[in-house]
Design a protein around this motif. Sequence first.
Motif, short mmCIF file in Angstrom:
data_model
loop_
_atom_site.label_atom_id
_atom_site.label_comp_id
_atom_site.label_asym_id
_atom_site.label_seq_id
_atom_site.Cartn_x
_atom_site.Cartn_y
_atom_site.Cartn_z
N ASP A 141 0.75 -1.05 0.02
CA ASP A 141 0.15 0.15 0.21
C ASP A 141 0.86 1.24 -0.05
OD1 ASP A 141 -2.41 -1.37 0.01
OD2 ASP A 141 -2.69 -1.34 2.23
N ALA A 144 2.17 2.04 -3.61
CA ALA A 144 1.13 2.57 -4.19
C ALA A 144 0.83 4.00 -3.86
CB ALA A 144 -0.06 1.55 -4.02
N ASP A 145 1.20 4.32 -2.74
CA ASP A 145 0.88 5.65 -2.47
C ASP A 145 1.86 6.51 -2.95
OD1 ASP A 145 -1.39 5.22 -0.73
OD2 ASP A 145 -0.13 5.14 1.04
N ALA A 148 1.32 6.89 -6.82
CA ALA A 148 0.16 7.59 -7.06
C ALA A 148 0.39 8.99 -7.03
CB ALA A 148 -0.83 7.08 -6.13
N ARG A 171 -5.22 4.47 -8.39
CA ARG A 171 -4.82 3.52 -7.42
C ARG A 171 -4.72 1.98 -8.10
NH1 ARG A 171 -3.08 3.99 -2.60
NH2 ARG A 171 -2.49 2.10 -1.31
N GLN A 175 -1.29 0.17 -8.92
CA GLN A 175 -1.06 -1.40 -8.26
C GLN A 175 -0.84 -2.20 -9.38
OE1 GLN A 175 -4.99 -1.46 -6.28
NE2 GLN A 175 -3.89 -1.29 -4.30
#
Length: 211
Positions: A141, A144-145, A148, A171, A175
């Motif tokens: 996660d 991904a942040d 992004a 997102r 991913q």
Amino acid sequence: MATSAIVTQQRNRRWGDDRAVHDDEDACRRLLDAAERCIVRRGDTQIRMAEVADEAGVVRSTVYRYYPTRDELLLGVVLRRIETASARWVSGLIDPRDAAGSIRALVLKPVAAVDDGDAVNQALYASESTALIPVLELGADAVADIMADHVGPLFRQWKAEGQIYEDLTLRETVQWMSAATSFLLTTTWRHRPAAAKRRFVDRYLIRALVR
């Protein structure tokens, strides 16, 4: 106390103890720097917290204060490197307005970077570095942040211009990009020719994202 004695005492201080506390950002930077040096010296990710503490010049409790587990310490190393590299890769895109070319580059550049001579990258992805697998799962996660944040402006432009499918989310897209990069870094794919990796990305990722 004589001046020379004071200077000697200050030099002997371990910066993480109660007498010489640095701010959290500086402390994390020093610990991650130390962890990277340990990783390079060992040639893999099988580092010990005590080893990192010695390298950083602190007691072990200081390392645990900021990184309660080795996985979290390794994740800190990985995320810092991804943050720096992502900014460089996005700013270095040949034509950021081209969705297909940019997505391809942002997937393949991290794969190529592992074998570009960077000692930390090579040690992180050494065949003996099995500890990295759970770390990447733990940090999925967070990765991904980061992606992004860097890809977001381009993604919105591609979507506004109709280059990528309307039902995609930012997102979800990053991913899939991250998953493709991770797959190409597996032992099965890492040393395959660049052309084969490009075909894989074009066939199984670009077709799914780009109209």
